[in-house]
Structure formats: structure tokens, C-alpha cells
Design a protein around this motif. Structure first.
Motif, PDB file in Angstrom:
ATOM      1  N   ASP A   1     -20.800 -70.725 -19.544  1.00 14.14           N
ATOM      2  CA  ASP A   1     -21.213 -71.969 -18.878  1.00 14.14           C
ATOM      3  C   ASP A   1     -21.793 -72.943 -19.902  1.00 14.14           C
ATOM      4  OD1 ASP A   1     -20.478 -70.717 -16.571  1.00 14.14           O
ATOM      5  OD2 ASP A   1     -22.505 -70.460 -15.779  1.00 14.14           O
ATOM      6  N   SER A   2     -21.620 -74.227 -19.637  1.00  8.27           N
ATOM      7  CA  SER A   2     -22.148 -75.252 -20.537  1.00  8.27           C
ATOM      8  C   SER A   2     -23.668 -75.291 -20.457  1.00  8.27           C
ATOM      9  CB  SER A   2     -21.578 -76.618 -20.168  1.00  8.27           C
ATOM     10  OG  SER A   2     -22.111 -77.055 -18.929  1.00  8.27           O
ATOM     11  N   ILE A   3     -24.290 -75.897 -21.455  1.00  7.93           N
ATOM     12  CA  ILE A   3     -25.744 -76.046 -21.464  1.00  7.93           C
ATOM     13  C   ILE A   3     -26.204 -76.807 -20.224  1.00  7.93           C
ATOM     14  CG2 ILE A   3     -27.730 -76.936 -22.745  1.00  7.93           C
ATOM     15  CD1 ILE A   3     -26.236 -74.670 -24.168  1.00  7.93           C
ATOM     16  N   GLY A   4     -25.472 -77.850 -19.834  1.00  6.08           N
ATOM     17  CA  GLY A   4     -25.827 -78.631 -18.653  1.00  6.08           C
ATOM     18  C   GLY A   4     -25.756 -77.804 -17.384  1.00  6.08           C
ATOM     19  N   GLN A   5     -24.700 -77.014 -17.226  1.00  4.21           N
ATOM     20  CA  GLN A   5     -24.561 -76.162 -16.040  1.00  4.21           C
ATOM     21  C   GLN A   5     -25.716 -75.179 -15.932  1.00  4.21           C
ATOM     22  OE1 GLN A   5     -20.551 -74.751 -17.090  1.00  4.21           O
ATOM     23  NE2 GLN A   5     -19.816 -75.468 -15.092  1.00  4.21           N
ATOM     24  N   ILE A   6     -26.070 -74.572 -17.060  1.00  5.67           N
ATOM     25  CA  ILE A   6     -27.159 -73.592 -17.063  1.00  5.67           C
ATOM     26  C   ILE A   6     -28.488 -74.272 -16.763  1.00  5.67           C
ATOM     27  CG2 ILE A   6     -28.473 -72.039 -18.572  1.00  5.67           C
ATOM     28  CD1 ILE A   6     -25.784 -71.356 -19.941  1.00  5.67           C
ATOM     29  N   CYS A   7     -28.686 -75.438 -17.330  1.00  2.73           N
ATOM     30  CA  CYS A   7     -29.905 -76.210 -17.097  1.00  2.73           C
ATOM     31  C   CYS A   7     -30.165 -76.389 -15.603  1.00  2.73           C
ATOM     32  CB  CYS A   7     -29.795 -77.562 -17.799  1.00  2.73           C
ATOM     33  SG  CYS A   7     -30.960 -78.826 -17.229  1.00  2.73           S
ATOM     34  N   TYR A   8     -29.191 -76.932 -14.891  1.00  4.47           N
ATOM     35  CA  TYR A   8     -29.391 -77.258 -13.484  1.00  4.47           C
ATOM     36  C   TYR A   8     -29.382 -76.015 -12.594  1.00  4.47           C
ATOM     37  CZ  TYR A   8     -28.768 -82.028 -15.077  1.00  4.47           C
ATOM     38  OH  TYR A   8     -28.911 -83.227 -15.739  1.00  4.47           O
ATOM     39  N   SER A   9     -28.627 -74.984 -12.971  1.00  6.99           N
ATOM     40  CA  SER A   9     -28.586 -73.774 -12.155  1.00  6.99           C
ATOM     41  C   SER A   9     -29.883 -72.974 -12.251  1.00  6.99           C
ATOM     42  CB  SER A   9     -27.411 -72.884 -12.565  1.00  6.99           C
ATOM     43  OG  SER A   9     -27.596 -72.351 -13.864  1.00  6.99           O
ATOM     44  N   CYS A  10     -30.714 -73.282 -13.255  1.00  6.64           N
ATOM     45  CA  CYS A  10     -31.985 -72.577 -13.432  1.00  6.64           C
ATOM     46  C   CYS A  10     -33.187 -73.391 -12.965  1.00  6.64           C
ATOM     47  CB  CYS A  10     -32.167 -72.157 -14.893  1.00  6.64           C
ATOM     48  SG  CYS A  10     -31.012 -70.871 -15.408  1.00  6.64           S
ATOM     49  N   GLY A  11     -32.933 -74.545 -12.332  1.00  7.06           N
ATOM     50  CA  GLY A  11     -34.027 -75.291 -11.724  1.00  7.06           C
ATOM     51  C   GLY A  11     -34.631 -76.392 -12.565  1.00  7.06           C
TER      52      GLY A  11
ATOM     53  N   ASN B   1     -28.344 -73.167 -30.291  1.00  2.00           N
ATOM     54  CA  ASN B   1     -28.595 -72.317 -31.460  1.00  2.00           C
ATOM     55  C   ASN B   1     -28.933 -70.885 -31.054  1.00  2.00           C
ATOM     56  OD1 ASN B   1     -28.117 -74.407 -33.228  1.00  2.00           O
ATOM     57  ND2 ASN B   1     -30.280 -74.944 -33.471  1.00  2.00           N
ATOM     58  N   TYR B   2     -29.631 -70.758 -29.934  1.00  2.00           N
ATOM     59  CA  TYR B   2     -29.970 -69.431 -29.404  1.00  2.00           C
ATOM     60  C   TYR B   2     -28.696 -68.654 -29.079  1.00  2.00           C
ATOM     61  CZ  TYR B   2     -31.935 -65.947 -26.173  1.00  2.00           C
ATOM     62  OH  TYR B   2     -32.280 -64.773 -25.530  1.00  2.00           O
ATOM     63  N   ARG B   3     -27.771 -69.310 -28.392  1.00  2.00           N
ATOM     64  CA  ARG B   3     -26.487 -68.662 -28.054  1.00  2.00           C
ATOM     65  C   ARG B   3     -25.735 -68.280 -29.328  1.00  2.00           C
ATOM     66  NH1 ARG B   3     -22.729 -71.768 -23.897  1.00  2.00           N
ATOM     67  NH2 ARG B   3     -23.358 -70.190 -22.361  1.00  2.00           N
ATOM     68  N   ASN B   4     -25.700 -69.173 -30.297  1.00  5.09           N
ATOM     69  CA  ASN B   4     -25.000 -68.899 -31.546  1.00  5.09           C
ATOM     70  C   ASN B   4     -25.634 -67.738 -32.309  1.00  5.09           C
ATOM     71  OD1 ASN B   4     -23.208 -70.975 -31.035  1.00  5.09           O
ATOM     72  ND2 ASN B   4     -24.330 -72.474 -32.263  1.00  5.09           N
ATOM     73  N   GLN B   5     -26.954 -67.652 -32.244  1.00  4.16           N
ATOM     74  CA  GLN B   5     -27.665 -66.574 -32.926  1.00  4.16           C
ATOM     75  C   GLN B   5     -27.211 -65.217 -32.404  1.00  4.16           C
ATOM     76  OE1 GLN B   5     -31.808 -66.364 -31.948  1.00  4.16           O
ATOM     77  NE2 GLN B   5     -32.317 -64.920 -33.562  1.00  4.16           N
TER      78      GLN B   5
ATOM     79  N   LEU C   1     -26.907 -67.860 -20.998  1.00  2.17           N
ATOM     80  CA  LEU C   1     -26.399 -68.250 -22.316  1.00  2.17           C
ATOM     81  C   LEU C   1     -25.693 -67.087 -23.014  1.00  2.17           C
ATOM     82  CD1 LEU C   1     -29.432 -70.361 -23.574  1.00  2.17           C
ATOM     83  CD2 LEU C   1     -27.103 -71.236 -23.282  1.00  2.17           C
ATOM     84  N   LEU C   2     -26.200 -65.880 -22.785  1.00  5.02           N
ATOM     85  CA  LEU C   2     -25.639 -64.709 -23.449  1.00  5.02           C
ATOM     86  C   LEU C   2     -24.457 -64.117 -22.702  1.00  5.02           C
ATOM     87  CD1 LEU C   2     -28.885 -62.820 -24.561  1.00  5.02           C
ATOM     88  CD2 LEU C   2     -27.597 -64.577 -25.764  1.00  5.02           C
ATOM     89  N   GLU C   3     -24.474 -64.205 -21.370  1.00  2.00           N
ATOM     90  CA  GLU C   3     -23.493 -63.475 -20.573  1.00  2.00           C
ATOM     91  C   GLU C   3     -22.376 -64.346 -20.009  1.00  2.00           C
ATOM     92  OE1 GLU C   3     -25.568 -61.288 -17.581  1.00  2.00           O
ATOM     93  OE2 GLU C   3     -26.721 -60.114 -19.026  1.00  2.00           O
ATOM     94  N   THR C   4     -22.493 -65.666 -20.120  1.00  2.00           N
ATOM     95  CA  THR C   4     -21.461 -66.548 -19.582  1.00  2.00           C
ATOM     96  C   THR C   4     -21.045 -67.580 -20.629  1.00  2.00           C
ATOM     97  OG1 THR C   4     -22.875 -68.348 -18.740  1.00  2.00           O
ATOM     98  CG2 THR C   4     -22.669 -66.371 -17.361  1.00  2.00           C
TER      99      THR C   4
ATOM    100  N   MET D   1     -21.328 -63.427 -25.644  1.00  2.79           N
ATOM    101  CA  MET D   1     -21.560 -62.182 -26.378  1.00  2.79           C
ATOM    102  C   MET D   1     -20.877 -61.039 -25.654  1.00  2.79           C
ATOM    103  SD  MET D   1     -25.174 -60.411 -27.489  1.00  2.79           S
ATOM    104  CE  MET D   1     -25.753 -60.166 -25.820  1.00  2.79           C
ATOM    105  N   LYS D   2     -20.119 -60.225 -26.380  1.00  5.33           N
ATOM    106  CA  LYS D   2     -19.428 -59.093 -25.784  1.00  5.33           C
ATOM    107  C   LYS D   2     -20.417 -57.940 -25.612  1.00  5.33           C
ATOM    108  CE  LYS D   2     -15.236 -58.568 -27.045  1.00  5.33           C
ATOM    109  NZ  LYS D   2     -14.024 -58.271 -27.839  1.00  5.33           N
ATOM    110  N   ILE D   3     -20.505 -57.424 -24.383  1.00  7.21           N
ATOM    111  CA  ILE D   3     -21.432 -56.337 -24.072  1.00  7.21           C
ATOM    112  C   ILE D   3     -20.618 -55.153 -23.560  1.00  7.21           C
ATOM    113  CG2 ILE D   3     -23.416 -55.622 -22.691  1.00  7.21           C
ATOM    114  CD1 ILE D   3     -24.048 -58.667 -22.421  1.00  7.21           C
TER     115      ILE D   3
END
Length: 303
Positions: free
Chosen positions: A246-256, A277-281, A241-244, A1-3
């Protein structure tokens, strides 16, 4: 998402600035700025984005937004034409004013500390504050400064409020008058990506038994420690998910989270949609680069 980053008209001589928009066009994209913002929207309905929160608003909306929390209001096509938006912006250092450390004004400082998650006001509080805010553009000098503090006092004293973003979305821990709870908040915020983070390890850190800590934490926060950690991890995941890209897998593991399946299940349970779907929304709410020239370019830049 462009901010986008907004450069506000506030200068060092101002206590606050007030922007009074009649027939507002809602042509600002998702943006943020280092100043606090109190936004009153009248005679309108649509979607409101604050951090990782997307919610419907209608007729009247009053939200306090903390520094660098991105936000955007989107008006429905069939909404009324006489939309009225009053925006008050004041500097980030306002919270460091020595007056706010005094007992009679500490509640205002606490309000500003919580505003990093965005705060929506409702009920009689919104109605009373709305009346005062609409009169504020007609005041000046000392009278306007006193009225501004009166509005902050009204909001800070009210229980008719709720945070909008998740607890993990902010990079700052929630403020608490309990030193022990603050210690826990900071520890979890610094270690949320550790898959071994659990109740027992944190209980030992604050010199409490597991059962005593569990009871103490729930009494102070109205949620279990396990749910608090999940909320924080989901909030951090939402931010990524909104600011990068990164793949879903990368985000999963980087968040614990210890596996993608568990991450998807918990995310859907807490957000009502899968991470994808959240990212797409949110992508659906972003503005295209071709639309940006319609906005005053001197006040916006991409971040």
C-alpha cells in the motif's frame, strides 16, 4: 518484505522441543510460526528483527517471542565463529493450560500474554536463565519439564525485561489486570482508524470525566492517552508498511491520521525515520528467493 512461515518440529506429545545449534549459521530468513519461542544467542553480534523492531544485539541475547510474531537474527560478518543458539519452542495452547490459571502460576500466563510483542531479558535474569537453558538439552523426562517451568518462572518473576515491538503492532490489546483499562484497549484497537477518536469520547465510554480519565490512564500505563493512540496507530502503520505494498497515503488514512504531512512527522518522531525509509530499511533485511533453497524447505513456506 517477504515473510516465511516455519513448520516447527513440535508435535502434540511434546511439552516443548529444544534445538541446540553450535556454530549457528543464521541462515533463516524473517519467519514466524504459531508456537511460542524462547531464543538464546551466545557469542554473536548483529541485528535482531522482532515484529517492527530492528535492534543491535551483542554477545548474549535472550528473547521470548509470542505466536505469529515474525523474527530473525542476522549475524555480523566479523562476529565470532563459535556462535551458540539454543531455541525452545512450545505450543500456542500452552497458555490455556488450567494450571496457569492458578494463583501460583498466573505470572507465567501474564508473561506469555505480553510475549506477542516480543520480550527481551537482560542483566542477572539473562545470565541466570542462560545457564539453565544451556543445561536443558542434557535433561529428559520429568526433570526437563520441571526445569522448563523453572525457567519460565524465573523470566516471569523478573523486572529485567522490556517489550520489543510497538503497542500497535500486535492485533491483540495489551493485557492489564484493570477491567476498565482492558475495555479502553479493546475500544481503541477496534477504532484506531477513526480520525474522531479522542480522549473525551473514550472517557464517556468508561463513565469518567476527561480530567479523571486522563489521570487514571496515565497512572495505569505511564503514558498519556494521546501518546497511546499515536503509538498504536504508528504500530499499525509499521505493520502495513512491512506486510503490504500500500502507498504511504493509503496507510496514513487507514490508520486514522488526518493528513500525510502529520503522519510523516509523527512517524519520524517515533521511529527515527520517515515511513518510506523505514520500509526500505526492512527491505534490506529480507532474503532473496534465490537464497531460500539453502534452508530446509520442508520447514518454510511463504505467507
Amino acid at each position: 518484505m517477504k515473510i516465511y512461515s516455519e513448520i516447527t518440529p513440535l508435535n502434540s506429545d511434546d511439552i516443548f522441543v529444544i534445538l541446540d545449534h553450535r556454530n549457528a549459521k543464521f541462515d533463516y530468513p524473517v519467519h514466524m510460526h504459531p508456537e511460542y519461542e524462547l531464543n538464546l544467542v551466545l557469542n554473536s553480534a548483529g541485528n535482531r528483527i522482532v515484529g517492527d523492531s530492528v535492534a543491535k544485539y551483542g554477545e548474549a541475547d535472550l528473547v521470548l517471542i509470542g505466536p505469529n510474531t515474525y523474527h530473525c537474527w542476522e549475524k555480523d560478518d566479523d562476529s565470532k565463529e563459535d556462535t551458540h543458539v539454543v531455541t525452545i519452542q512450545f505450543e500456542q495452547n500452552f497458555i490455556n493450560n488450567d494450571l496457569l490459571a492458578k494463583n501460583s502460576l498466573k505470572h507465567i500466563k501474564h508473561l506469555l500474554e505480553h510475549s506477542v510483542r516480543g520480550i527481551e531479558f537482560f542483566g542477572k535474569t539473562r545470565a541466570m536463565a542462560s545457564e539453565r537453558i544451556q543445561k536443558l538439552p542434557g535433561l529428559s523426562g520429568f526433570e526437563s519439564a520441571i526445569e522448563f517451568l523453572t525457567i519460565l518462572n524465573l523470566l516471569a518473576s523478573s523486572k529485567e525485561q522490556k517489550n520489543l515491538t510497538s503497542v500497535g503492532f500486535s492485533s491483540k490489546p495489551e493485557h492489564s489486570i484493570s477491567t476498565r483499562i482492558n475495555e479502553v484497549y479493546y475500544h481503541v484497537l477496534e477504532n484506531y482508524n477513526d480520525v474522531d477518536l479522542n480522549l473525551s469520547s473514550v472517557a464517556r465510554k468508561v463513565n469518567m470525566s476527561d480530567s479523571a480519565f486522563s489521570h487514571f490512564f496515565k497512572k495505569r500505563t505511564n503514558k498519556s492517552f494521546t501518546q497511546f493512540v499515536i503509538d498504536l496507530r504508528i504500530g499499525q502503520a509499521s505493520k502495513l508498511l512491512l506486510e503490504t505494498s500500500d502507498s504511504i497515503g493509503q496507510i496514513c488514512y487507514s490508520c486514522g491520521f488526518n493528513n500525510v504531512s502529520n503522519f510523516n512527522r509523527l512517524f519520524k518522531k517515533n521511529r527515527g525515520s520517515t515511513p518510506r525509509n523505514y520500509r526500505n530499511q526492512f527491505q534490506d533485511h529480507s532474503i532473496t528467493s534465490e537464497q531460500v533453497p539453502e534452508i530446509k524447505e520442508e520447514y518454510l513456506r511463504v505467507v
